[in-house]
Design a protein around this motif. Structure first.
Motif, PDB file in Angstrom:
ATOM      1  N   ARG A 108      46.476  53.379  37.438  1.00  0.00           N
ATOM      2  CA  ARG A 108      45.633  52.982  36.305  1.00  0.00           C
ATOM      3  C   ARG A 108      46.523  52.365  35.222  1.00  0.00           C
ATOM      4  NH1 ARG A 108      40.510  54.584  36.287  1.00  0.00           N
ATOM      5  NH2 ARG A 108      39.878  56.117  37.819  1.00  0.00           N
ATOM      6  N   PHE A 109      45.987  51.342  34.537  1.00  0.00           N
ATOM      7  CA  PHE A 109      46.732  50.722  33.452  1.00  0.00           C
ATOM      8  C   PHE A 109      45.758  50.135  32.441  1.00  0.00           C
ATOM      9  CE2 PHE A 109      45.735  47.270  36.212  1.00  0.00           C
ATOM     10  CZ  PHE A 109      45.625  46.142  35.406  1.00  0.00           C
ATOM     11  N   ASP A 110      46.239  49.913  31.256  1.00  0.00           N
ATOM     12  CA  ASP A 110      45.440  49.309  30.189  1.00  0.00           C
ATOM     13  C   ASP A 110      45.900  47.861  30.040  1.00  0.00           C
ATOM     14  OD1 ASP A 110      44.155  48.484  27.914  1.00  0.00           O
ATOM     15  OD2 ASP A 110      44.921  50.091  26.639  1.00  0.00           O
ATOM     16  N   PRO A 111      45.067  46.890  30.473  1.00  0.00           N
ATOM     17  CA  PRO A 111      45.498  45.492  30.442  1.00  0.00           C
ATOM     18  C   PRO A 111      45.733  44.954  29.030  1.00  0.00           C
ATOM     19  CG  PRO A 111      43.191  45.657  31.081  1.00  0.00           C
ATOM     20  CD  PRO A 111      43.739  47.051  31.026  1.00  0.00           C
ATOM     21  N   SER A 112      45.187  45.602  28.015  1.00  0.00           N
ATOM     22  CA  SER A 112      45.392  45.120  26.642  1.00  0.00           C
ATOM     23  C   SER A 112      46.815  45.349  26.167  1.00  0.00           C
ATOM     24  CB  SER A 112      44.403  45.781  25.684  1.00  0.00           C
ATOM     25  OG  SER A 112      44.663  47.169  25.590  1.00  0.00           O
ATOM     26  N   THR A 113      47.591  46.181  26.890  1.00  0.00           N
ATOM     27  CA  THR A 113      48.970  46.440  26.495  1.00  0.00           C
ATOM     28  C   THR A 113      49.953  45.479  27.161  1.00  0.00           C
ATOM     29  OG1 THR A 113      49.315  48.067  28.256  1.00  0.00           O
ATOM     30  CG2 THR A 113      48.487  48.892  26.149  1.00  0.00           C
ATOM     31  N   TYR A 114      49.445  44.549  27.984  1.00  0.00           N
ATOM     32  CA  TYR A 114      50.315  43.597  28.670  1.00  0.00           C
ATOM     33  C   TYR A 114      50.101  42.201  28.108  1.00  0.00           C
ATOM     34  CZ  TYR A 114      51.200  47.197  32.135  1.00  0.00           C
ATOM     35  OH  TYR A 114      51.581  48.350  32.752  1.00  0.00           O
ATOM     36  N   SER A 115      51.187  41.474  27.909  1.00  0.00           N
ATOM     37  CA  SER A 115      51.076  40.106  27.403  1.00  0.00           C
ATOM     38  C   SER A 115      51.635  39.090  28.400  1.00  0.00           C
ATOM     39  CB  SER A 115      51.807  39.972  26.067  1.00  0.00           C
ATOM     40  OG  SER A 115      53.184  40.254  26.252  1.00  0.00           O
ATOM     41  N   TYR A 116      52.161  39.559  29.523  1.00  0.00           N
ATOM     42  CA  TYR A 116      52.780  38.675  30.505  1.00  0.00           C
ATOM     43  C   TYR A 116      52.297  39.072  31.891  1.00  0.00           C
ATOM     44  CZ  TYR A 116      56.387  36.406  33.299  1.00  0.00           C
ATOM     45  OH  TYR A 116      57.048  35.642  34.211  1.00  0.00           O
TER      46      TYR A 116
END
Length: 86
Positions: free
Chosen positions: A14-22
């Protein structure tokens, strides 16, 4: 909202896509030589489509990174069984 990603070894995380910029996407064209009734990943849905249909599906599903990857495959002629200049 959290999303689920499938890792290279088939496990999920599971991950939060809002915390990734690349985003880095690795796409490998799969050249189909036969279609079997049973295959190792038979739990996955499969659908045989043209490159243009695949690009359109990614547009409809709002998956810009996959869409761009497929566009690059098409631009390079990697979807063709022969090289474009042959």
């Amino acid at each position: 909202a959290q999303k689920i990603a499938v890792t290279g070894d088939g496990t999920t995380t599971r991950f939060d896509p809002s915390t990734y910029s690349y985003v880095r996407l690795f796409l490998c064209p799969l050249y189909v030589s036969s279609v079997e009734s049973e295959w190792p990943e038979s739990g996955r849905l499969r659908k045989l489509v043209t490159i243009d249909e695949a690009i359109q599906i990614m547009e409809i599903q709002n998956r810009p990174y996959f869409k761009r990857g497929l566009e690059m495959v098409k631009e390079r002629g990697l979807h063709l069984l022969t090289k474009p200049d042959e």
